[in-house]
Each structure stands twice: as structure tokens, then as C-alpha cells.
Motif scaffolding. Structure first.
Motif, PDB file in Angstrom:
ATOM      1  N   UNK A 137       0.816  -1.220   0.000  1.00 45.85           N
ATOM      2  CA  UNK A 137       0.000   0.000   0.000  1.00 45.85           C
ATOM      3  C   UNK A 137       0.844   1.262   0.000  1.00 45.85           C
ATOM      4  N   UNK A 138       2.090   1.170  -0.507  1.00 42.78           N
ATOM      5  CA  UNK A 138       2.965   2.330  -0.574  1.00 42.78           C
ATOM      6  C   UNK A 138       2.670   3.198  -1.792  1.00 42.78           C
ATOM      7  N   UNK A 139       2.001   2.651  -2.781  1.00 36.74           N
ATOM      8  CA  UNK A 139       1.591   3.403  -3.967  1.00 36.74           C
ATOM      9  C   UNK A 139       0.155   3.031  -4.304  1.00 36.74           C
ATOM     10  N   UNK A 140      -0.461   3.862  -5.121  1.00 34.02           N
ATOM     11  CA  UNK A 140      -1.838   3.600  -5.546  1.00 34.02           C
ATOM     12  C   UNK A 140      -1.894   2.878  -6.884  1.00 34.02           C
ATOM     13  N   UNK A 141      -0.858   3.059  -7.701  1.00 29.20           N
ATOM     14  CA  UNK A 141      -0.833   2.428  -9.023  1.00 29.20           C
ATOM     15  C   UNK A 141       0.603   2.398  -9.519  1.00 29.20           C
ATOM     16  N   UNK A 142       0.824   1.624 -10.576  1.00 30.95           N
ATOM     17  CA  UNK A 142       2.141   1.564 -11.189  1.00 30.95           C
ATOM     18  C   UNK A 142       2.015   1.508 -12.700  1.00 30.95           C
ATOM     19  N   UNK A 143       3.117   1.756 -13.392  1.00 32.31           N
ATOM     20  CA  UNK A 143       3.196   1.531 -14.835  1.00 32.31           C
ATOM     21  C   UNK A 143       4.338   0.559 -15.055  1.00 32.31           C
ATOM     22  N   UNK A 144       4.001  -0.617 -15.613  1.00 31.90           N
ATOM     23  CA  UNK A 144       4.987  -1.678 -15.732  1.00 31.90           C
ATOM     24  C   UNK A 144       4.603  -2.604 -16.877  1.00 31.90           C
ATOM     25  N   UNK A 145       5.420  -3.631 -17.087  1.00 29.52           N
ATOM     26  CA  UNK A 145       5.105  -4.639 -18.097  1.00 29.52           C
ATOM     27  C   UNK A 145       3.913  -5.466 -17.640  1.00 29.52           C
ATOM     28  N   UNK A 146       3.026  -5.791 -18.578  1.00 30.63           N
ATOM     29  CA  UNK A 146       1.817  -6.545 -18.242  1.00 30.63           C
ATOM     30  C   UNK A 146       1.897  -8.007 -18.636  1.00 30.63           C
ATOM     31  N   UNK A 147       2.851  -8.367 -19.497  1.00 33.46           N
ATOM     32  CA  UNK A 147       2.792  -9.713 -20.080  1.00 33.46           C
ATOM     33  C   UNK A 147       4.116 -10.463 -20.058  1.00 33.46           C
ATOM     34  N   UNK A 148       5.056 -10.023 -19.228  1.00 30.34           N
ATOM     35  CA  UNK A 148       6.377 -10.653 -19.291  1.00 30.34           C
ATOM     36  C   UNK A 148       6.689 -11.519 -18.086  1.00 30.34           C
ATOM     37  N   UNK A 149       6.286 -11.100 -16.892  1.00 28.09           N
ATOM     38  CA  UNK A 149       6.562 -11.847 -15.674  1.00 28.09           C
ATOM     39  C   UNK A 149       5.309 -11.840 -14.799  1.00 28.09           C
ATOM     40  N   UNK A 150       5.155 -12.842 -13.900  1.00 30.20           N
ATOM     41  CA  UNK A 150       3.928 -12.945 -13.093  1.00 30.20           C
ATOM     42  C   UNK A 150       3.666 -11.685 -12.281  1.00 30.20           C
ATOM     43  N   UNK A 151       2.382 -11.303 -12.211  1.00 32.32           N
ATOM     44  CA  UNK A 151       2.020 -10.070 -11.527  1.00 32.32           C
ATOM     45  C   UNK A 151       1.072 -10.290 -10.353  1.00 32.32           C
ATOM     46  N   UNK A 152       0.434 -11.450 -10.273  1.00 27.77           N
ATOM     47  CA  UNK A 152      -0.535 -11.655  -9.214  1.00 27.77           C
ATOM     48  C   UNK A 152      -1.881 -11.056  -9.578  1.00 27.77           C
ATOM     49  N   UNK A 153      -2.690 -10.841  -8.567  1.00 28.45           N
ATOM     50  CA  UNK A 153      -4.061 -10.368  -8.782  1.00 28.45           C
ATOM     51  C   UNK A 153      -4.097  -8.844  -8.797  1.00 28.45           C
ATOM     52  N   UNK A 154      -4.145  -8.273  -9.980  1.00 29.96           N
ATOM     53  CA  UNK A 154      -4.150  -6.826 -10.132  1.00 29.96           C
ATOM     54  C   UNK A 154      -5.114  -6.428 -11.247  1.00 29.96           C
ATOM     55  N   UNK A 155      -5.478  -5.160 -11.260  1.00 34.72           N
ATOM     56  CA  UNK A 155      -6.241  -4.589 -12.375  1.00 34.72           C
ATOM     57  C   UNK A 155      -5.246  -3.925 -13.313  1.00 34.72           C
ATOM     58  N   UNK A 156      -5.477  -4.058 -14.612  1.00 30.57           N
ATOM     59  CA  UNK A 156      -4.527  -3.493 -15.576  1.00 30.57           C
ATOM     60  C   UNK A 156      -5.253  -2.774 -16.709  1.00 30.57           C
ATOM     61  N   UNK A 157      -4.556  -1.803 -17.269  1.00 28.41           N
ATOM     62  CA  UNK A 157      -4.994  -1.130 -18.495  1.00 28.41           C
ATOM     63  C   UNK A 157      -3.776  -0.981 -19.397  1.00 28.41           C
ATOM     64  N   UNK A 158      -3.745  -1.629 -20.567  1.00 28.88           N
ATOM     65  CA  UNK A 158      -2.581  -1.515 -21.454  1.00 28.88           C
ATOM     66  C   UNK A 158      -2.438  -0.103 -22.003  1.00 28.88           C
ATOM     67  N   UNK A 159      -1.192   0.346 -22.137  1.00 26.55           N
ATOM     68  CA  UNK A 159      -0.905   1.664 -22.704  1.00 26.55           C
ATOM     69  C   UNK A 159      -0.257   1.570 -24.081  1.00 26.55           C
ATOM     70  N   UNK A 160       0.799   0.752 -24.203  1.00 28.03           N
ATOM     71  CA  UNK A 160       1.510   0.684 -25.489  1.00 28.03           C
ATOM     72  C   UNK A 160       2.319  -0.596 -25.562  1.00 28.03           C
ATOM     73  N   UNK A 161       2.743  -0.945 -26.772  1.00 27.52           N
ATOM     74  CA  UNK A 161       3.656  -2.058 -26.985  1.00 27.52           C
ATOM     75  C   UNK A 161       5.071  -1.511 -27.127  1.00 27.52           C
ATOM     76  N   UNK A 162       5.993  -2.090 -26.387  1.00 29.72           N
ATOM     77  CA  UNK A 162       7.363  -1.601 -26.369  1.00 29.72           C
ATOM     78  C   UNK A 162       8.156  -2.167 -27.550  1.00 29.72           C
TER      79      UNK A 162
END
Length: 295
Positions: A137-162
Motif C-alpha cells: 500500500x505504498x503506492x496507488x498504481x504503477x506503470x509496468x510490463x503486463x505480459x512478461x513476468x507474473x504479476x498476481x491479482x491486479x487490475x490493468x490497463x494496457x498503454x503501449x507495446x514496447x
């Protein structure tokens, strides 16, 4: 009990009573007393401790899941009530992988234009740190990779393909090229991000797929440092397209598309899984959907 749960979360996060107390702005005796009272209320020992912190007990591991949930729900209730009274306001804390900082600025500008009473804090962090900060709970949201390594149970919105560019000096043999293959970088003097960065792990896989062993002479955890190394001359780096073009502006360097079989990875907004989200966080997710270039 909420303040004691906050103390417990801080100790679990820091793995040290002194650092946890400092992070909360209280004295270590106050923290220790708070944890002891929480254990008495719950009727279990939460933390192994002797002369120092010894980790969470099995009961402590279970309690930590509940503590994060309860504190998160409490913060969400406060956000909901503030929204009812004042509209969208408050502060959003966002941690961002270094290669996506330009996109973070773009998202922040779009969000703040429609929500001028919300203040933003943007931090540069690795993908692993972002997930840990979300959990704690140190942050409210992040911007990170969505499809490369396990993320657990989170909500996501894709922004772009790198996608990736080679960045080299104007004197480089590659400078006049329209494209360069990954396999052509064998033996070149490279400066790259440090191995703890997920971007570096992706780039390493791309090199491996091209049967290239990169000669990495300089490693840094900052894309600014990498661009400065190239501008000083004699070095090359590989950066995501958006970040590379932004950092190269006004410098005597060239940015050249890299060609090959590298699979583009999706970068996007990551938030704790929660239904419903706070009004402020839901507005941020909408802004991400508005900016997205992912089909």
C-alpha cells in the motif's frame, strides 16, 4: 486497531523495527508496544523476535493479508467520502519503470487536465519494486510490463507495446542505416540498464534469440545515463522507442529501429485488484484507456 495494523504492515515491509518506526514517524518503543497490543488483541504471535526482527510467524503471514485488505478498505472508504464531499481530490502515488517515464508524464498530463484538484507523485522504480509497493500500500498504481513476468491479482490497463531502437553516435557505422538487426550488435561496445530491470532481461532474451552475447561495458539504472554515455561518443545502447526519441532530442545521436523476431511487450497501468476502485483511481484507469495505443 487500524493504526496498529499500519504498524504491522510497516514492520513486514521494512523487515526492521527501527526503519519501520522511522517510516511511520513514531518512536521504536511506540511501534513495539503497538505490535504487542495487536498480538494481544488477536491472541497470536505475529512476529518472531529476539534481539532483532526475525520474520513473520505463520499466523503473521495470514494476518498480513488481512491487514493489507483492512487498511486498503479503510483508505478506500475515506476516498469515497472525500469524493462525496469535495469531488475528485487528494493525491495519487504512481511508481513507474524507468523506460516508461515519458508515458507516465503523458498520462499525468491527461489525468490532471480533467482532475485539477488531484496531486500526483511519480516515482521511478523497477517492476519488482512496483509490485511490492502495491502489496504494501505504498503506492496507488504503477506503470509496468503486463505480459512478461507474473504479476498476481491486479487490475490493468494496457498503454503501449514496447519496441526497441539502437541509439548510437553520429560517427557510428550504423548511423546512416534505416534499420539494424539484433545479430549485427555482436562485439559492439554497449551500455545497458542493470540486470534488475525487467527491460534488461527482455533485451538479454532478444540478444540470446539472435545468438548474440552482448559486450556490456557500462550498466546503469537510469536511461538518462545511458543516453549521456552515447552522446559522449563511442558507445551504443538499446532503448524503447518512446524513451529513446525523447532523450535523443537535441543531441548528436542517431536512433535506428532494431529488426528481428523480438516480440513486443505490453506496458500499462497496474492497480490493486479491487471492486469498485476509488473514484480517483477509476479516473486514472479511464485516462489510461483514453491514451492506449494497444488494439
Amino acid at each position: 486497531m487500524l493504526d496498529k495494523l499500519e504498524m504491522f504492515i510497516a514492520v513486514a515491509r521494512e523487515g526492521h523495527f527501527g526503519r519501520a518506526a522511522t517510516s511511520l514517524g513514531i518512536t521504536q518503543p511506540s511501534l513495539s508496544n503497538g505490535i504487542k497490543q495487536l498480538e494481544e488483541q488477536l491472541g497470536v504471535q505475529l512476529i518472531f523476535r529476539g534481539s532483532r526482527y526475525g520474520g513473520l510467524t505463520p499466523e503473521g503471514q495470514t494476518a498480513l493479508v488481512w491487514a493489507r485488505r483492512i487498511v486498503g478498505d479503510s483508505r478506500q472508504l475515506k476516498e469515497e467520502m472525500r469524493f462525496k464531499r469535495h469531488g475528485l481530490s487528494g493525491r495519487l502515488r504512481i511508481a513507474v519503470i524507468p523506460t516508461a517515464l515519458t508515458w507516465a508524464a503523458r498520462l499525468a498530463a491527461t489525468f490532471c487536465e480533467k482532475n485539477p484538484n488531484v496531486r500526483l507523485t511519480i516515482l521511478s522504480r523497477t517492476s519488482i519494486e512496483i509490485l511490492s509497493m502495491l502489496d504494501n500500500l505504498d503506492i496507488d498504481a504503477g506503470i509496468s510490463y503486463l505480459d512478461n513476468e507474473p504479476m498476481g491479482r491486479v487490475s490493468t490497463e494496457p498503454l503501449y507495446e514496447e519496441r526497441y531502437l539502437l541509439v548510437c553516435g553520429a560517427e557510428s557505422p550504423f548511423a546512416a542505416r534505416d534499420a539494424v538487426g539484433w545479430d549485427e550488435l555482436q562485439g559492439e561496445r554497449l551500455c545497458l540498464l542493470t540486470p534488475d530491470m525487467q527491460n534488461r532481461r527482455i533485451i538479454n532474451r532478444n540478444f540470446a534469440d539472435a545468438n548474440v552475447t552482448p559486450e556490456t561495458w557500462v550498466e546503469a539504472n537510469s536511461t538518462v545515463v545511458l543516453m549521456a554515455m552515447v552522446a559522449e561518443g563511442g558507445w551504443m545502447t538499446v532503448l524503447p522507442e518512446d524513451s529513446a526519441r525523447f532523450l535523443a532530442s537535441g543531441k548528436a545521436v542517431r536512433t535506428i529501429p532494431l529488426q528481428g523476431d523480438a516480440v513486443p511487450h505490453v506496458v500499462g497501468l497496474v492497480a490493486p485488484w479491487r471492486e469498485p476502485h476509488t473514484p480517483v483511481l477509476e479516473a486514472l484507469l479511464r485516462a489510461a484507456r483514453q491514451l492506449s495505443t494497444v488494439d
